[in-house]
Every structure is written in C-alpha cells, then in structure tokens.
Design an enzyme around this catalytic site. Structure first.
Site, short mmCIF file in Angstrom:
data_model
loop_
_atom_site.label_atom_id
_atom_site.label_comp_id
_atom_site.label_asym_id
_atom_site.label_seq_id
_atom_site.Cartn_x
_atom_site.Cartn_y
_atom_site.Cartn_z
N ARG A 147 0.83 -1.21 0.00
CA ARG A 147 0.00 0.00 0.00
C ARG A 147 0.87 1.26 0.00
O ARG A 147 0.53 2.25 -0.64
CB ARG A 147 -0.93 -0.02 1.23
CG ARG A 147 -1.81 1.21 1.38
CD ARG A 147 -2.76 1.38 0.20
NE ARG A 147 -3.51 2.60 0.27
CZ ARG A 147 -3.05 3.81 -0.06
NH1 ARG A 147 -1.81 3.94 -0.49
NH2 ARG A 147 -3.83 4.87 0.01
N PRO B 299 -0.19 4.68 7.81
CA PRO B 299 -0.11 3.48 6.96
C PRO B 299 -1.35 2.61 7.18
O PRO B 299 -1.75 2.39 8.33
CB PRO B 299 1.15 2.77 7.47
CG PRO B 299 1.89 3.80 8.26
CD PRO B 299 0.85 4.71 8.82
N HIS B 300 -1.96 2.16 6.09
CA HIS B 300 -3.18 1.36 6.22
C HIS B 300 -3.28 0.38 5.05
O HIS B 300 -2.69 0.59 4.00
CB HIS B 300 -4.42 2.26 6.28
CG HIS B 300 -4.58 3.11 5.05
ND1 HIS B 300 -3.88 4.28 4.87
CD2 HIS B 300 -5.36 2.96 3.95
CE1 HIS B 300 -4.22 4.82 3.71
NE2 HIS B 300 -5.10 4.02 3.14
N CYS B 301 -4.04 -0.68 5.27
CA CYS B 301 -4.23 -1.67 4.21
C CYS B 301 -5.39 -2.59 4.57
O CYS B 301 -5.90 -2.57 5.69
CB CYS B 301 -2.95 -2.49 3.99
SG CYS B 301 -2.54 -3.55 5.38
#
Length: 199
Positions: free
Chosen positions: A52, A67-69
């Site tokens: 990501r 940060p993300h996914c």
C-alpha cells in the site's frame, strides 16, 4: 467518543525511546509484531502495508503518517500506534517534508465492498489532523494516556453526516440491484411463457 477507539488496545501502543535507532522499516516491523499478537500473520500484514505504501504517500503531514491496508481473513479492524521520541525522515517524504514521530497503523478486513471502512479511515484522518489531539499523544507518558486521549476525541459532525449519506447510498444501490434482478426474472418468465404458448 468515536468509532476509532474500540479497535485500539493499550497493548498495541508502542513507544520508541531516544536510545532506540528508529527507521521506517523498523517501525513497521514493530507494528507488525503487535498485529501478530492480535492474531494476524507478521509477514502478511508487513507485505500488505508496504504494498500500500508503494501506491502512494500515507503521510498526513505535521509529523504524522497513517499506513493502512486491507487484510484477507481479518475479522475486525485493528490499530497499532508507534510513537517516536525523535522524529525520523521517511521515504516517500510527506508533502511538508517534516520528519515523522507518530505512526498510526490501521488494518481492515478485505471485503467485496471497497467503501465499507471508508468512514473509519476518514475519521482517522480527521483525528490525526487535529493538532490538539496530536499534542496530547506526544506528551503522553504511557499507553493508557494514549488510549484515553483517543477515546475522548469527538469526531466532527460532518463526518457522521457523511457516514449516514454513504449508508443511504449503499442501501439505495442494493435496492436498485434487487429491482433489476426481479425485473430480469419477470422478463425471463414472460419469455418462457411465450415460448410455451407458441409450442
């Protein structure tokens, strides 16, 4: 209160002191170890987060990044927060080029509806753009204070309104799909009836 707090555990709050040499990769590793303690495979979440990251910058600016996914098989969203005593420069750099000291990791279940967790992501962004809240996170001395600051943050009413509008839009789309499916069934039944009558 907000919809973020239920997904945060005090065991998923990590502090880096000034003696620890922090790098972006090391911070991600520590966050993934915390996710692993919550039942998510370390390698799976690490690879998904970095994949990501390659799609675009998740930095919000002012020393904060999100940060993300999505994770296949995850039952519910999970959050891990890593706070650094000394900010570090990250790549790709944030739009304001400021070093980062708050890493807010969000992982959500992978679903057929790409927009299902969009309201939660919007709320996380709004919270992390709040300077007062970020100041509280930076001066917190332990995980309980971090969790308390997040629990006491109230989301802007405009976000709640947008979430309601999204829910109504999704409901409307589902209704339209049901109507289309019903019409198709009726049309197929008419065709079958017409063929039988001709026979």
């Amino acid at each position: 209160m907000n919809q973020i707090y239920p997904y945060l555990s005090s065991s998923n709050v990590i502090f880096f002191n000034s003696m620890q040499r922090a790098t972006k990769k090391r911070v991600f590793e520590e966050a993934c170890l915390a996710f692993q303690m919550s039942g998510v495979a370390h390698t799976q979440v690490f690879e998904a987060l970095y994949a990501r990251e390659r799609l675009g910058n998740n930095a919000i600016g002012a020393g904060v990044t999100l940060p993300h996914c999505e994770i296949e098989g995850l039952k519910r969203p999970l959050i891990t927060i890593v706070l650094l005593q000394r900010p570090i420069h990250i790549d790709p750099p944030p739009y304001d080029n400021k070093p980062v000291d708050i890493f807010f990791f969000l992982i959500v279940p992978k679903t057929d509806n790409d927009d299902e967790y969009l309201p939660l992501l919007r709320e996380c962004i709004a919270m992390l753009e709040n300077k007062t809240l970020c100041a509280d996170l930076r001066k917190a001395e332990n995980a309980v204070e971090i969790c308390s600051a997040i629990m006491n943050w109230t989301a802007p009413t405009v976000l709640a309104r947008e979430s309601q509008e999204d829910a109504l839009e999704n409901e409307w789309d589902l209704l339209n799909e049901e109507v289309k499916a019903q019409r198709k069934e009726e049309e197929e039944s008419l065709v079958v009836a017409a063929v039988e009558n001709n026979a």
